[in-house]
Design a protein around this motif. Sequence first.
Motif, PDB file in Angstrom:
ATOM      1  N   LEU A  41       0.829  -1.201   0.000  1.00  0.00           N
ATOM      2  CA  LEU A  41       0.000   0.000   0.000  1.00  0.00           C
ATOM      3  C   LEU A  41       0.866   1.255   0.000  1.00  0.00           C
ATOM      4  O   LEU A  41       0.548   2.240  -0.681  1.00  0.00           O
ATOM      5  CB  LEU A  41      -0.943  -0.022   1.213  1.00  0.00           C
ATOM      6  N   GLU A  42       1.959   1.213   0.760  1.00  0.00           N
ATOM      7  CA  GLU A  42       2.887   2.356   0.761  1.00  0.00           C
ATOM      8  C   GLU A  42       3.448   2.599  -0.638  1.00  0.00           C
ATOM      9  O   GLU A  42       3.534   3.746  -1.106  1.00  0.00           O
ATOM     10  CB  GLU A  42       4.021   2.092   1.746  1.00  0.00           C
ATOM     11  N   GLN A  43       3.838   1.510  -1.318  1.00  0.00           N
ATOM     12  CA  GLN A  43       4.389   1.647  -2.666  1.00  0.00           C
ATOM     13  C   GLN A  43       3.342   2.174  -3.642  1.00  0.00           C
ATOM     14  O   GLN A  43       3.636   3.053  -4.475  1.00  0.00           O
ATOM     15  CB  GLN A  43       4.916   0.284  -3.136  1.00  0.00           C
ATOM     16  N   ALA A  44       2.097   1.656  -3.540  1.00  0.00           N
ATOM     17  CA  ALA A  44       1.031   2.113  -4.434  1.00  0.00           C
ATOM     18  C   ALA A  44       0.694   3.576  -4.187  1.00  0.00           C
ATOM     19  O   ALA A  44       0.472   4.345  -5.136  1.00  0.00           O
ATOM     20  CB  ALA A  44      -0.213   1.240  -4.233  1.00  0.00           C
ATOM     21  N   LEU A  45       0.650   3.975  -2.914  1.00  0.00           N
ATOM     22  CA  LEU A  45       0.345   5.365  -2.586  1.00  0.00           C
ATOM     23  C   LEU A  45       1.425   6.301  -3.122  1.00  0.00           C
ATOM     24  O   LEU A  45       1.129   7.357  -3.697  1.00  0.00           O
ATOM     25  CB  LEU A  45       0.202   5.515  -1.070  1.00  0.00           C
ATOM     26  N   GLU A  46       2.685   5.881  -2.936  1.00  0.00           N
ATOM     27  CA  GLU A  46       3.786   6.706  -3.427  1.00  0.00           C
ATOM     28  C   GLU A  46       3.713   6.867  -4.947  1.00  0.00           C
ATOM     29  O   GLU A  46       3.932   7.964  -5.482  1.00  0.00           O
ATOM     30  CB  GLU A  46       5.109   6.061  -3.023  1.00  0.00           C
ATOM     31  N   LYS A  47       3.368   5.801  -5.643  1.00  0.00           N
ATOM     32  CA  LYS A  47       3.260   5.862  -7.097  1.00  0.00           C
ATOM     33  C   LYS A  47       2.094   6.743  -7.531  1.00  0.00           C
ATOM     34  O   LYS A  47       2.218   7.537  -8.482  1.00  0.00           O
ATOM     35  CB  LYS A  47       3.084   4.446  -7.644  1.00  0.00           C
ATOM     36  N   CYS A  48       0.949   6.624  -6.833  1.00  0.00           N
ATOM     37  CA  CYS A  48      -0.217   7.447  -7.192  1.00  0.00           C
ATOM     38  C   CYS A  48       0.064   8.925  -6.969  1.00  0.00           C
ATOM     39  O   CYS A  48      -0.326   9.782  -7.779  1.00  0.00           O
ATOM     40  CB  CYS A  48      -1.433   7.006  -6.386  1.00  0.00           C
ATOM     41  N   LEU A  49       0.732   9.243  -5.878  1.00  0.00           N
ATOM     42  CA  LEU A  49       1.060  10.639  -5.594  1.00  0.00           C
ATOM     43  C   LEU A  49       2.039  11.189  -6.628  1.00  0.00           C
ATOM     44  O   LEU A  49       1.955  12.356  -7.032  1.00  0.00           O
ATOM     45  CB  LEU A  49       1.651  10.766  -4.193  1.00  0.00           C
ATOM     46  N   ALA A  50       2.970  10.346  -7.068  1.00  0.00           N
ATOM     47  CA  ALA A  50       3.972  10.799  -8.033  1.00  0.00           C
ATOM     48  C   ALA A  50       3.393  10.936  -9.428  1.00  0.00           C
ATOM     49  O   ALA A  50       3.779  11.836 -10.194  1.00  0.00           O
ATOM     50  CB  ALA A  50       5.153   9.825  -8.040  1.00  0.00           C
ATOM     51  N   GLU A  51       2.456  10.061  -9.817  1.00  0.00           N
ATOM     52  CA  GLU A  51       1.950  10.032 -11.182  1.00  0.00           C
ATOM     53  C   GLU A  51       0.541  10.592 -11.313  1.00  0.00           C
ATOM     54  O   GLU A  51      -0.018  10.587 -12.418  1.00  0.00           O
ATOM     55  CB  GLU A  51       1.987   8.590 -11.699  1.00  0.00           C
ATOM     56  N   GLY A  52      -0.054  11.064 -10.211  1.00  0.00           N
ATOM     57  CA  GLY A  52      -1.390  11.630 -10.283  1.00  0.00           C
ATOM     58  C   GLY A  52      -2.465  10.606 -10.572  1.00  0.00           C
ATOM     59  O   GLY A  52      -3.492  10.927 -11.187  1.00  0.00           O
ATOM     60  N   ARG A  53      -2.266   9.386 -10.096  1.00  0.00           N
ATOM     61  CA  ARG A  53      -3.244   8.322 -10.340  1.00  0.00           C
ATOM     62  C   ARG A  53      -4.033   8.050  -9.069  1.00  0.00           C
ATOM     63  O   ARG A  53      -3.756   8.621  -8.016  1.00  0.00           O
ATOM     64  CB  ARG A  53      -2.535   7.075 -10.850  1.00  0.00           C
ATOM     65  N   TYR A  98     -10.792   5.529  -1.282  1.00  0.00           N
ATOM     66  CA  TYR A  98      -9.941   5.840  -2.436  1.00  0.00           C
ATOM     67  C   TYR A  98      -8.777   6.716  -1.983  1.00  0.00           C
ATOM     68  O   TYR A  98      -8.933   7.587  -1.122  1.00  0.00           O
ATOM     69  CB  TYR A  98     -10.753   6.562  -3.521  1.00  0.00           C
ATOM     70  N   PHE A  99      -7.625   6.435  -2.566  1.00  0.00           N
ATOM     71  CA  PHE A  99      -6.467   7.274  -2.233  1.00  0.00           C
ATOM     72  C   PHE A  99      -5.861   7.828  -3.516  1.00  0.00           C
ATOM     73  O   PHE A  99      -5.936   7.185  -4.568  1.00  0.00           O
ATOM     74  CB  PHE A  99      -5.413   6.466  -1.445  1.00  0.00           C
ATOM     75  N   PRO A 100      -5.405   9.035  -3.451  1.00  0.00           N
ATOM     76  CA  PRO A 100      -5.166   9.862  -2.237  1.00  0.00           C
ATOM     77  C   PRO A 100      -6.360  10.711  -1.801  1.00  0.00           C
ATOM     78  O   PRO A 100      -6.213  11.545  -0.910  1.00  0.00           O
ATOM     79  CB  PRO A 100      -3.992  10.745  -2.661  1.00  0.00           C
ATOM     80  N   ASP A 101      -7.575  10.504  -2.392  1.00  0.00           N
ATOM     81  CA  ASP A 101      -8.725  11.351  -2.045  1.00  0.00           C
ATOM     82  C   ASP A 101      -9.086  11.252  -0.576  1.00  0.00           C
ATOM     83  O   ASP A 101      -9.368  12.266   0.082  1.00  0.00           O
ATOM     84  CB  ASP A 101      -9.934  10.972  -2.906  1.00  0.00           C
ATOM     85  N   HIS A 102      -9.126  10.038  -0.031  1.00  0.00           N
ATOM     86  CA  HIS A 102      -9.574   9.828   1.346  1.00  0.00           C
ATOM     87  C   HIS A 102      -8.413   9.635   2.325  1.00  0.00           C
ATOM     88  O   HIS A 102      -8.648   9.312   3.491  1.00  0.00           O
ATOM     89  CB  HIS A 102     -10.508   8.614   1.414  1.00  0.00           C
ATOM     90  N   GLY A 103      -7.192   9.796   1.865  1.00  0.00           N
ATOM     91  CA  GLY A 103      -6.046   9.678   2.752  1.00  0.00           C
ATOM     92  C   GLY A 103      -4.756   9.747   1.973  1.00  0.00           C
ATOM     93  O   GLY A 103      -4.631   9.135   0.910  1.00  0.00           O
ATOM     94  N   ARG A 104      -3.799  10.486   2.517  1.00  0.00           N
ATOM     95  CA  ARG A 104      -2.504  10.624   1.844  1.00  0.00           C
ATOM     96  C   ARG A 104      -1.398   9.911   2.624  1.00  0.00           C
ATOM     97  O   ARG A 104      -0.216  10.072   2.325  1.00  0.00           O
ATOM     98  CB  ARG A 104      -2.164  12.117   1.668  1.00  0.00           C
ATOM     99  N   THR A 105      -1.797   9.156   3.635  1.00  0.00           N
ATOM    100  CA  THR A 105      -0.880   8.282   4.358  1.00  0.00           C
ATOM    101  C   THR A 105      -1.538   6.915   4.505  1.00  0.00           C
ATOM    102  O   THR A 105      -2.770   6.780   4.402  1.00  0.00           O
ATOM    103  CB  THR A 105      -0.531   8.821   5.756  1.00  0.00           C
ATOM    104  N   VAL A 106      -0.737   5.916   4.730  1.00  0.00           N
ATOM    105  CA  VAL A 106      -1.271   4.560   4.871  1.00  0.00           C
ATOM    106  C   VAL A 106      -2.240   4.476   6.043  1.00  0.00           C
ATOM    107  O   VAL A 106      -3.321   3.871   5.941  1.00  0.00           O
ATOM    108  CB  VAL A 106      -0.122   3.549   5.043  1.00  0.00           C
ATOM    109  N   SER A 107      -1.881   5.067   7.163  1.00  0.00           N
ATOM    110  CA  SER A 107      -2.758   5.001   8.339  1.00  0.00           C
ATOM    111  C   SER A 107      -4.090   5.684   8.074  1.00  0.00           C
ATOM    112  O   SER A 107      -5.149   5.199   8.512  1.00  0.00           O
ATOM    113  CB  SER A 107      -2.058   5.634   9.548  1.00  0.00           C
ATOM    114  N   ASP A 108      -4.093   6.806   7.340  1.00  0.00           N
ATOM    115  CA  ASP A 108      -5.352   7.490   7.034  1.00  0.00           C
ATOM    116  C   ASP A 108      -6.216   6.660   6.097  1.00  0.00           C
ATOM    117  O   ASP A 108      -7.445   6.595   6.250  1.00  0.00           O
ATOM    118  CB  ASP A 108      -5.066   8.853   6.399  1.00  0.00           C
ATOM    119  N   ILE A 109      -5.591   5.997   5.122  1.00  0.00           N
ATOM    120  CA  ILE A 109      -6.357   5.178   4.180  1.00  0.00           C
ATOM    121  C   ILE A 109      -7.030   4.014   4.914  1.00  0.00           C
ATOM    122  O   ILE A 109      -8.217   3.728   4.719  1.00  0.00           O
ATOM    123  CB  ILE A 109      -5.434   4.655   3.061  1.00  0.00           C
TER     124      ILE A 109
END
Length: 809
Positions: A401-413, A503-514
Amino acid sequence: MYGDSSGRLLSDLLLNVLPDGMMILSGTVIVQVNSSGSALLGMPQADLIGQDATVLFKDFPDLPVAEEDQPGGYASAARVAVGPQAGQTVCLSLRALDGQGGDAGSPTGQCIVSLRAASAQTEQLSAQLRDSEAQYRSIFENAQEGIYQTTPDGRYLRVNPALARIYGYSSPDALMAGLTDIASQLYVDADRRTAFLGLMDRDGVVHDFEARIFRQDGTVIWITENARCVRDASGQIRYYEGTVEDISERRQREEEIRLLAQVFDSTAEGIAVLDTGGRVYAVNPAFTAVTGHDPADLTGQVLPLVADGLHERSYLTTILERVRDSGTYNGEIFAARRNGEVFPAELSVAPVRLPDGTISHFVLHVADITSRKSDEAYVRFHANYDMLTRLPNRRLVIERLEQALEKCLAEGRKGCVLFLDLDRFKVINDTYGHGVGDELLRMVAKRLRHCTKPDDTIGRLGGDEFLILMTDVAQDQDGIDMADKVLYSLSEQFCLPSIGISYFPDHGRTVSDILRTADIAMYQSKKNAVRRYTVYDPSLSQSTPELLSLENDLRLAAARGELELYYQPKVCAHSMDVQGAEALVRWRHPVMGMVNPAEFIPIAEETGLIVPIGRWVLRRACLQMVRWLRNGMDIPSVSVNVSVRQFQDPAFVVSVAQILEETGLSPSRLDLEITESVMSGDVTRAVAILHELKDLGVTLSMDDFGTGYSSLNYLKTFPIDTLKIDQTFVRDAARNPKDAAIVTTIVTLAQNLGFSVVAEGVETSDHAALLRDMGCHTFQGYWIAKPLPAAEFGGFWHERLVLKEPQKV
């Protein structure tokens, strides 16, 4: 014929005519000497008379000792010490004179000494003799080995300084003075002295005789002896003489070598010793066991250890060259057994160096690490995967999840998380046992795999919680579609899950928030009986603290006096007399008011708070019953519900007995209501607990009969007194023939088995009439009375005495 002077004159004349020099000694003093002696010594007779012979001659021998039958005497050689002939060697012949006054050989006795000039050969032999004696004495005194002469009875005659040092004495004299009994003072094991004497007596010699002996300070050392017997002309032993060597260090080295050899042979690790050319010098049994190679086939050959095709043929040679340069090698290789089987091995190589630093051998340690590699793989799998379902565990899910979140934040996905919690899973576990619960979790995992794409991650977070991670979603509908697929897949013969979608990053920008937002949405789904999934909305976060607050408040409710007991009457179906009361817990929250039992009882079950709450209810109900009896209210019994969690508590039976003793309530006045779910799991243990309760004297009722895991065999096995018909059957019995048939069957079954019957949910007179016709003994329900506080229940009881009619509610 002659006087004294004449006699002396005659003796002088006789001495002077002798060709050999003659002297007569009184003690060691010269009293007479002839002219030949004077000429031989080159000194006047007058100068010689009165001199001490021990001063006149170097190496003058001891005076002879006269025997009883024959005067003593012997010949010797001496050198002139003073005068013109100083340094000349003369031959002396000494003989004691018998009867000349004084003891022979004593300082006051007399002896006659003849002197003759030594020939050149005699002088040479004498010099050689003196040199030999000096050499012997030097060897004796300076030898590194101990040298001794002893008597057969164990006394020392002569010892050298080396023996004194070995035995720990300051000097030879100190040794001979202090060590007077060899057998008892010297040997640690007296039997070794006996063995020594036996060899001497039999063979006359001993060679390399080893023994442990005590030094003067009490320490023990090892020695080796070589000795022989010295016998006289008649063959009798005069003394023993021999040498002693301290071999303590040698014995220690031998012991170390023995231990090393034992270690070499017994160690579980394979060891091979190679010469500098890489050829096998020796291998231990463990090496043979690991590789399958016979030592006889290996000796002198290049070691066939590394696996062909996985390493270069010269790989071992390269390792040995590295050891020559760097000193050691430690690493892992693929090794081959004699049969060609390849296995992972840990290899360490160390050089054996001579004192000058030259390498003489190499020592290889080889360990089969197949099991360790398997364990490492198991540990890696266990660290990242759930062992029950084989799904990624919380650690791996969070990492992905950390890796997916980092990728979504970097690529706007956008990504999505579905948080699943199986509804009523605890009931399944408690009812059917953990084995069934585990199998259910495995089947859920299998079906979830069929719902997801290869890029998605399915993980088990723990317990009955699962998580689906979608790393790339095009629209919000994707998460809902996945939830529908999951619900459809689990709909057949499964307990359905409640699903929270975030949905992330809409509902959380950290793993704990998601995870938090997905968890909040999941709990909202549990409250919705129709739709089993919820997409997170910020407004949902406001209700979550209330749920946590409710749990925290419940933990303190009993201590704060917020819990209360209400009592619902049970009456006779015909006389309407009160037959008992069922105690029901209520929670009066200081802020929220009365909390619905449907809200806090599940929380109590989930958290385990039901155990202390149940104990409080039991004590409070027993105390109330005692008060009613003291006030003249002859109520037959009070009923208390027992949850499965309480029933499984190892201290449950003990706590029931303690509460009865503390409150003074007769056990026959207490009725414990259990459900059919206690039959799940270990039936033998459940039956044993029920018998222990019956032994206390309490009665047992089976609550909600017909709604759980029913088994007629349990009715035969369980020592119960009453069946309670669940209100779901009673409520519809008047208009549903199937429910009516079920109620009739339960009543008939109870009567045939000798049980009492209580019908719950009696809410109308039609219910009462129908149940009477069926033969039901006891009613309970709102047609009789709703649950009442203790004071109002007392009023109801008094009213029953007067009216004998049901109270319309």
